[in-house]
Write an enzyme that holds these catalytic residues in place. Structure first.
Site, PDB file in Angstrom:
ATOM      1  N   ASP A   1      39.274  42.422  65.800  1.00 44.60           N
ATOM      2  CA  ASP A   1      37.905  42.911  65.874  1.00 44.60           C
ATOM      3  C   ASP A   1      37.067  42.208  64.819  1.00 44.60           C
ATOM      4  O   ASP A   1      37.593  41.576  63.893  1.00 44.60           O
ATOM      5  CB  ASP A   1      37.879  44.429  65.656  1.00 44.60           C
ATOM      6  N   HIS A  34      39.699  38.961  71.359  1.00 42.49           N
ATOM      7  CA  HIS A  34      39.190  40.298  71.026  1.00 42.49           C
ATOM      8  C   HIS A  34      40.162  41.410  71.427  1.00 42.49           C
ATOM      9  O   HIS A  34      39.965  42.569  71.079  1.00 42.49           O
ATOM     10  CB  HIS A  34      37.823  40.516  71.694  1.00 42.49           C
TER      11      HIS A  34
END
Lengths: 403, 329
Positions: free
Chosen positions: A378, A374
């Protein structure tokens, strides 16, 4: 002269090996480049050739022992002529009839020696008559820094091991399984990934009814003509590399304070072995047809299971695909193959009722799961990537070329 | 932007500056009617008239003396010494008058004078002893004098304008073999290049060659050749011989650790010795080899015989040999 033979570095991230079988006995003669010993590592089993020719005067490590790269393993009384003697001394000797003059160094070399603490006498000179040049010193300094970093990392790893103290209490009947080198390697890699990478997870379901029919229709012919069992994996790889081409940011890695997007698309495929798993890599998978991918998968899986992978077969992966469906799983949360940015698992294909239009139909359904770093990625880009992969897989049918 | 050779650039720049500044006059042997033996003052007489473009008698001492007086009185004279070999009668005027007028008068007078002169060997030109000399070594020890020696049309324009606007005497050296052999783009607009600033004409990491004038071009050609042997040469164009750009020289030598100074002037007393001394003083602890020099032997230049001339005048081959030797050291 007695030469000490050490365990060489056998590939990226390989730090230790198990001495398999000695191919020579003490007292036997070995030629330069002749195989000396078999070594098992995390990734490969290989033979180590002797770097010198001569008579073996000692074997320092017993078969089955696990040792670190760089550990001395054998002594060989070398009968080769010594070529890399200290040229500075040779020159001085030649000039002064045996009386050794101290070698002279340029101001630049002496400054670098003072700054780095490296004695230029320990550096092999590349200049005129073996003179140690400034460039030689700079190289030696770079090497010293690299060594220091490696040592620091080893030190840290040792400290970490000490911290992970054993907590299991043993009761009668409990079985203790010693770790294989592969098990230890997998454990270290998984811990590293989970510790460093903030994992996020997502899943889509894919209607592969047409693909199932298509594969069923052609698999006999493919087996007959190509000698490979056509599975769903090559189709999934094909769809995935198209997705990676459209969204290259998935084919990347976090690199401290920047992101490196990899040019080549090298797909790692997890191959399960009896006592672990290994992830060989299909290089430039985006250049291959479905049959090409099927052959690559077949080749790598076969060699993984027979222990004949080469070090380069397990290096350079940029994205990993895991066929968890092979075990009947319908959903999994894979751990990223660090330092890659994402990993995808394909789940088992199940026939189940699905709403199609206003009716209910029985369709072949497959789930695709993605774990992502992450820091790099995204949800939105993964969503777009998965939509593309899903659309491709759902469009595979008799009109899809496999060559 | 126009493409010009060096002699065209000199003439063009003089014309532009004379249009801008009516104090500029040109004086020298054959500079007016025939426009200079090399045509460096071509067309100036017809545009600016005999009051500003003056043919002088064969008397260098007088014509520099006149120019010193004119400069002290407020004009901006440009003297052309037809060949640098002819400058010696004017030594007294240059050294004792022009270069020390400001000092001697306690800043009361100054001498904004430009002395242009073609120097160096024109290979195969048959110029012999009196048309081939390099005189820069002789002037580098004269306080109060600035010396520039550009090697490209771009630098020629920028340095000539800087010299014309300088409040003190400048010896402006033009290598005659580059006059027509070296062409390049010259911007139309006016610009100056600061006197005392050298320029890295080629970046490299293995050794530094410091040169100027024709030798710069020889060094660049040799560097290209050495690049094929994976020797990466940095070539510094001095551009100004006095004052020296010590900062740039030392920056380059600190990077490469090896330096070679090249000039066509004789070895002994040449500027190469001065530069070597500067390097020794300022970057001794970065040196990985002795500073080398490539220069003419200590004999009168140049022999009439073409073969002897080729033998003694340092060129690309001598440079290449020395550069390889230094790289190997």
């Amino acid at each position: 002269m007695i030469t000490e033979i050490t365990l060489p570095k056998l590939g990226e991230s390989i730090v230790e090996g198990i001495i398999g079988r000695w191919l020579k006995k003490v007292g036997e003669r070995v030629e330069r480049d002749e195989p000396l010993v078999e070594v098992d590592t995390d990734k490969i089993n290989t033979e180590i050739p002797s770097p010198v020719g001569g008579y073996i005067t000692g074997l320092l490590v017993e078969e089955g022992q696990t040792i670190a790269v760089g550990t001395p393993i054998a002594l060989i009384e070398s009968d080769e002529r010594e070529e890399q003697s200290d040229p500075a001394l040779v020159t001085a000797n030649g000039k002064s009839n045996g009386a050794v003059e101290p070698p002279r160094y340029s101001p630049a070399v002496r400054r670098l020696a003072d700054e780095s603490g490296i004695d230029p006498a320990t550096v092999v000179g590349s200049g005129l008559e073996g003179r140690v040049t400034r460039r030689d010193m700079e190289r030696a300094m770079e090497q010293a820094v690299e060594q220091a970093v490696e040592q620091a990392m080893e030190q840290k790893a040792m400290e970490q091991k000490a911290v992970e103290q054993k907590v299991a209490r043993l009761f009668s009947g409990d079985e203790v399984i010693p770790l294989t080198s592969m098990r230890r390697h997998i454990a270290a890699r998984m811990c590293e990934s989970k510790r460093l990478v903030p994992h996020a997870w997502t899943m889509v379901e894919v209607d592969v009814t047409k693909l199932v029919a298509y594969r069923r229709a052609i698999k006999e012919e493919v087996l007959k003509r190509e000698g490979v069992n056509l599975t769903y994996l090559p189709f999934v790889i094909k769809a995935a590399v198209e997705g990676l081409r459209a969204y290259p940011i998935l084919n990347s890695q976090w690199d401290n304070d920047r992101i490196v997007v990899k040019k080549h698309i090298n797909i790692g495929i997890a191959v399960d072995l009896n006592d672990g798993l290994i992830v060989p890599v299909i290089k430039d998978a985006d250049q291959m047809s479905i049959i090409g991918l099927a052959q690559a998968v077949h080749d790598l899986a076969t060699r993984a299971r027979t222990g004949t992978l080469r070090p380069e077969d397990v290096e350079g992966g940029t994205f990993t695909i895991n066929n968890t469906g092979a075990f009947g799983s319908i959903m999994s949360a894979p751990i990223i193959n660090y330092p890659q940015a994402a990993i995808m698992s394909m789940e088992t294909i199940t026939r189940r009722p699905v709403v199609v239009g206003d009716g209910i139909a029985i369709r072949d359904m497959m789930n695709l799961c993605v774990s992502l770093d992450h820091r790099v990625l995204d949800g939105a880009v993964i969503g777009r990537f998965l939509r593309l992969v899903k659309n491709r897989l759902e469009s595979f049918d008799a009109s899809t070329p496999i060559y | 932007m126009a493409v010009r050779n060096i002699v065209e650039t000199v003439a063009h720049t003089l014309r532009e500056e004379m249009r801008r500044d009516s104090r500029i006059i040109v004086i020298g042997e054959d500079v007016a009617k025939i426009g200079g033996v090399f045509q460096a003052t071509k067309g100036l007489l017809s545009e600016f008239g005999p009051e500003r473009v003056i043919d002088a008698p064969l008397a260098e001492s007088s014509l520099v003396g006149i120019a010193v007086g004119a400069a002290a009185a407020g004009l901006r004279p440009v003297v052309e010494i037809q060949f640098a070999d002819f400058i010696y009668p004017a030594m007294d005027q240059i050294i004792n008058e022009a270069a020390r007028l400001r000092y001697r008068s306690n800043n009361g007078y100054h001498c904004p004078l430009v002395i242009r002169t073609p120097y160096g060997v024109a290979p195969g030109g048959g110029g012999g002893l009196y048309h081939n000399q390099s005189v820069e070594g002789m002037f580098c020890g004269v306080p109060g004098l600035k010396i520039v020696a550009p090697a490209t049309p771009y630098d020629t324009k920028g340095l000539l304008i800087a010299a014309l606007r300088d409040p003190d005497p400048v010896l402006f050296l033009e290598h005659k073999a580059t006059y027509r052999a070296v062409s390049g783009e010259v911007p139309d607009e006016e610009y100056t290049i600061a006197i005392g600033k050298a320029d890295v004409k080629r970046e490299g990491r293995d050794l530094t060659v410091i040169a100027y004038g024709l030798m710069l071009h020889q060094a660049l050609a040799a560097a290209e050749k050495l690049a094929k042997s994976h020797i990466d040469v940095e070539v510094v164009d001095l551009r100004s011989l006095k004052p020296l750009d010590k900062e740039l020289i030392c920056r380059s030598v600190r990077k490469t650790g090896k330096a070679l100074v090249a000039h066509e002037d004789c070895l002994s007393g040449g500027i190469g010795g001065e530069i070597a001394a500067v390097i020794m003083e300022e970057c001794f602890f970065h040196l990985d080899a002795p500073v080398m020099r490539v220069a003419a032997p200590d004999i009168p230049l140049a022999p009439y015989s073409r073969h002897l001339e080729e033998h003694v005048v340092p060129g690309r081959a001598a440079l290449e040999k020395a550069m390889r030797e230094l790289a190997r050291f």
